[in-house]
Design a protein around this motif. Structure first.
Motif, PDB file in Angstrom:
ATOM      1  N   ALA A 280       6.322  14.350  -4.012  1.00 22.59           N
ATOM      2  CA  ALA A 280       6.072  13.088  -4.708  1.00 22.59           C
ATOM      3  C   ALA A 280       6.710  13.082  -6.093  1.00 22.59           C
ATOM      4  O   ALA A 280       7.261  12.067  -6.532  1.00 22.59           O
ATOM      5  CB  ALA A 280       4.574  12.818  -4.804  1.00 22.59           C
ATOM      6  N   LEU A 281       6.666  14.215  -6.784  1.00 27.31           N
ATOM      7  CA  LEU A 281       7.286  14.301  -8.110  1.00 27.31           C
ATOM      8  C   LEU A 281       8.803  14.143  -8.027  1.00 27.31           C
ATOM      9  O   LEU A 281       9.430  13.651  -8.968  1.00 27.31           O
ATOM     10  CB  LEU A 281       6.918  15.628  -8.782  1.00 27.31           C
ATOM     11  N   GLY A 282       9.383  14.529  -6.898  1.00 23.53           N
ATOM     12  CA  GLY A 282      10.826  14.404  -6.716  1.00 23.53           C
ATOM     13  C   GLY A 282      11.280  13.075  -6.132  1.00 23.53           C
ATOM     14  O   GLY A 282      12.476  12.821  -6.016  1.00 23.53           O
ATOM     15  N   ALA A 283      10.325  12.232  -5.763  1.00 27.59           N
ATOM     16  CA  ALA A 283      10.663  10.951  -5.129  1.00 27.59           C
ATOM     17  C   ALA A 283      10.927   9.866  -6.175  1.00 27.59           C
ATOM     18  O   ALA A 283      10.383   9.901  -7.281  1.00 27.59           O
ATOM     19  CB  ALA A 283       9.528  10.507  -4.212  1.00 27.59           C
ATOM     20  N   GLU A 284      11.737   8.911  -5.778  1.00 25.84           N
ATOM     21  CA  GLU A 284      11.979   7.729  -6.604  1.00 25.84           C
ATOM     22  C   GLU A 284      11.156   6.540  -6.128  1.00 25.84           C
ATOM     23  O   GLU A 284      10.908   5.609  -6.898  1.00 25.84           O
ATOM     24  CB  GLU A 284      13.464   7.360  -6.585  1.00 25.84           C
ATOM     25  N   ALA A 285      10.754   6.563  -4.851  1.00 26.16           N
ATOM     26  CA  ALA A 285       9.980   5.454  -4.284  1.00 26.16           C
ATOM     27  C   ALA A 285       9.353   5.900  -2.976  1.00 26.16           C
ATOM     28  O   ALA A 285       9.759   6.905  -2.387  1.00 26.16           O
ATOM     29  CB  ALA A 285      10.883   4.245  -4.031  1.00 26.16           C
ATOM     30  N   LEU A 286       8.343   5.130  -2.538  1.00 24.28           N
ATOM     31  CA  LEU A 286       7.732   5.305  -1.224  1.00 24.28           C
ATOM     32  C   LEU A 286       8.093   4.108  -0.368  1.00 24.28           C
ATOM     33  O   LEU A 286       8.170   2.975  -0.860  1.00 24.28           O
ATOM     34  CB  LEU A 286       6.207   5.390  -1.328  1.00 24.28           C
ATOM     35  N   LEU A 287       8.288   4.346   0.919  1.00 25.65           N
ATOM     36  CA  LEU A 287       8.543   3.297   1.898  1.00 25.65           C
ATOM     37  C   LEU A 287       7.543   3.492   3.023  1.00 25.65           C
ATOM     38  O   LEU A 287       7.386   4.617   3.515  1.00 25.65           O
ATOM     39  CB  LEU A 287       9.980   3.407   2.421  1.00 25.65           C
ATOM     40  N   MET A 288       6.844   2.428   3.411  1.00 28.34           N
ATOM     41  CA  MET A 288       5.813   2.547   4.443  1.00 28.34           C
ATOM     42  C   MET A 288       5.797   1.322   5.336  1.00 28.34           C
ATOM     43  O   MET A 288       6.191   0.243   4.918  1.00 28.34           O
ATOM     44  CB  MET A 288       4.419   2.644   3.808  1.00 28.34           C
ATOM     45  N   GLY A 289       5.268   1.541   6.529  1.00 26.00           N
ATOM     46  CA  GLY A 289       4.915   0.430   7.384  1.00 26.00           C
ATOM     47  C   GLY A 289       3.566  -0.122   6.943  1.00 26.00           C
ATOM     48  O   GLY A 289       2.835   0.514   6.182  1.00 26.00           O
ATOM     49  N   ARG A 290       3.216  -1.302   7.425  1.00 25.83           N
ATOM     50  CA  ARG A 290       1.973  -1.968   7.028  1.00 25.83           C
ATOM     51  C   ARG A 290       0.735  -1.152   7.359  1.00 25.83           C
ATOM     52  O   ARG A 290      -0.186  -1.044   6.561  1.00 25.83           O
ATOM     53  CB  ARG A 290       1.882  -3.350   7.687  1.00 25.83           C
ATOM     54  N   ARG A 291       0.699  -0.547   8.556  1.00 25.74           N
ATOM     55  CA  ARG A 291      -0.493   0.225   8.938  1.00 25.74           C
ATOM     56  C   ARG A 291      -0.684   1.471   8.078  1.00 25.74           C
ATOM     57  O   ARG A 291      -1.800   1.792   7.685  1.00 25.74           O
ATOM     58  CB  ARG A 291      -0.428   0.613  10.424  1.00 25.74           C
ATOM     59  N   SER A 292       0.371   2.180   7.774  1.00 24.84           N
ATOM     60  CA  SER A 292       0.253   3.364   6.915  1.00 24.84           C
ATOM     61  C   SER A 292      -0.150   2.963   5.501  1.00 24.84           C
ATOM     62  O   SER A 292      -0.965   3.632   4.860  1.00 24.84           O
ATOM     63  CB  SER A 292       1.560   4.158   6.889  1.00 24.84           C
ATOM     64  N   TYR A 293       0.417   1.875   5.022  1.00 23.83           N
ATOM     65  CA  TYR A 293       0.033   1.364   3.703  1.00 23.83           C
ATOM     66  C   TYR A 293      -1.471   1.058   3.669  1.00 23.83           C
ATOM     67  O   TYR A 293      -2.176   1.474   2.749  1.00 23.83           O
ATOM     68  CB  TYR A 293       0.845   0.104   3.391  1.00 23.83           C
ATOM     69  N   ALA A 294      -1.967   0.366   4.686  1.00 28.76           N
ATOM     70  CA  ALA A 294      -3.394   0.030   4.753  1.00 28.76           C
ATOM     71  C   ALA A 294      -4.240   1.298   4.830  1.00 28.76           C
ATOM     72  O   ALA A 294      -5.334   1.363   4.251  1.00 28.76           O
ATOM     73  CB  ALA A 294      -3.672  -0.870   5.950  1.00 28.76           C
ATOM     74  N   TRP A 295      -3.766   2.327   5.520  1.00 25.28           N
ATOM     75  CA  TRP A 295      -4.482   3.590   5.619  1.00 25.28           C
ATOM     76  C   TRP A 295      -4.648   4.213   4.233  1.00 25.28           C
ATOM     77  O   TRP A 295      -5.736   4.643   3.856  1.00 25.28           O
ATOM     78  CB  TRP A 295      -3.733   4.538   6.557  1.00 25.28           C
ATOM     79  N   PHE A 296      -3.565   4.270   3.462  1.00 24.22           N
ATOM     80  CA  PHE A 296      -3.635   4.835   2.116  1.00 24.22           C
ATOM     81  C   PHE A 296      -4.575   4.032   1.214  1.00 24.22           C
ATOM     82  O   PHE A 296      -5.384   4.603   0.486  1.00 24.22           O
ATOM     83  CB  PHE A 296      -2.236   4.897   1.484  1.00 24.22           C
ATOM     84  N   VAL A 297      -4.469   2.711   1.261  1.00 23.76           N
ATOM     85  CA  VAL A 297      -5.325   1.860   0.423  1.00 23.76           C
ATOM     86  C   VAL A 297      -6.791   2.053   0.782  1.00 23.76           C
ATOM     87  O   VAL A 297      -7.644   2.190  -0.099  1.00 23.76           O
ATOM     88  CB  VAL A 297      -4.902   0.379   0.531  1.00 23.76           C
ATOM     89  N   ALA A 298      -7.114   2.090   2.069  1.00 25.14           N
ATOM     90  CA  ALA A 298      -8.499   2.223   2.518  1.00 25.14           C
ATOM     91  C   ALA A 298      -9.114   3.561   2.110  1.00 25.14           C
ATOM     92  O   ALA A 298     -10.336   3.683   2.031  1.00 25.14           O
ATOM     93  CB  ALA A 298      -8.584   2.055   4.035  1.00 25.14           C
ATOM     94  N   ARG A 299      -8.293   4.545   1.832  1.00 23.60           N
ATOM     95  CA  ARG A 299      -8.801   5.864   1.465  1.00 23.60           C
ATOM     96  C   ARG A 299      -8.721   6.137  -0.030  1.00 23.60           C
ATOM     97  O   ARG A 299      -8.776   7.275  -0.478  1.00 23.60           O
ATOM     98  CB  ARG A 299      -8.067   6.937   2.257  1.00 23.60           C
ATOM     99  N   GLY A 300      -8.581   5.091  -0.818  1.00 21.17           N
ATOM    100  CA  GLY A 300      -8.690   5.205  -2.264  1.00 21.17           C
ATOM    101  C   GLY A 300      -7.448   5.605  -3.027  1.00 21.17           C
ATOM    102  O   GLY A 300      -7.506   5.793  -4.239  1.00 21.17           O
TER     103      GLY A 300
END
Length: 195
Positions: free
Chosen positions: A50-70
């Motif tokens: 994550a420290l080496g990344a410039e951005a994250l790219l996700m599908g809608r379901r994975s995005y919702a998974w991350f949001v739902a888990r805080g």
């Protein structure tokens, strides 16, 4: 130009679905079987990525998974802070009206066009977590630059796999292999270019 990096937790038999057991598929929670030492080593690898990344790219379901888990609000620590600070791009043809995670842009329209444009506009690593459908689509259109597979010592036997049928074979070059903790293997591959 940016590089699309696929970062997946994967079983020995290629399953990426339900590693935490939250989908109640009866074969999940293989993530919890790795032990505290391996979990700490895995978390360090994820933070470094994550420290080496410039951005994250996700599908809608994975995005919702991350949001739902805080991850968007209540998770604490350096890794959570880094993910919150990164620009996030979510591919969604429907079902995501307004992003719930700061610094998020919804990519609507043709996924290949949108991701190709993003890749051209960015420099550095654009990391994809989860998002199996998105990964398979990008793979079929030669838009994946690197696979980082955190391989767990378990055969799940059923569940969604990273790859199903593809339109053809893709030769890969093994870039690195390393042991993470005392039970995980981190494998990094890049597609072999024709050039």
């Amino acid at each position: 130009m940016g590089s699309i990096i696929v970062s997946e937790n994967i079983s020995l038999d290629g399953v990426i679905q339900d590693p935490t057991g939250e989908d109640n598929l009866g074969r999940g929670n293989w993530f919890a079987q790795i032990g505290e030492q391996n979990l700490a080593a895995w978390a360090k690898v994820e933070l470094d990525e994550a420290l080496g990344a410039e951005a994250l790219l996700m599908g809608r379901r994975s995005y919702a998974w991350f949001v739902a888990r805080g991850w968007a609000s209540s998770r604490t620590g350096e890794w959570a802070d880094r993910l919150r600070s990164l620009p996030k791009y979510v591919v969604s043809s429907s079902g995501l009206e307004g992003p719930d995670w700061g610094n998020t842009t919804v990519l609507k329209g043709d996924v290949i066009d949108e991701v190709s444009k993003l890749r051209q506009e960015m420099d550095g690593d654009i990391v994809i977590y989860g998002s199996g459908r998105l990964v398979r689509t990008l793979w079929e259109h030669d838009l994946v630059d690197e696979l980082r597979l955190m391989t767990y010592p378990v055969v799940v036997g059923a569940g969604e796999r990273l790859f199903g049928e593809t339109t053809g074979a893709t030769p890969l070059h093994l870039v690195s292999v390393r042991t993470v903790g005392d039970g995980l293997a981190s494998l990094t591959y890049r597609p072999v270019s024709d050039a």
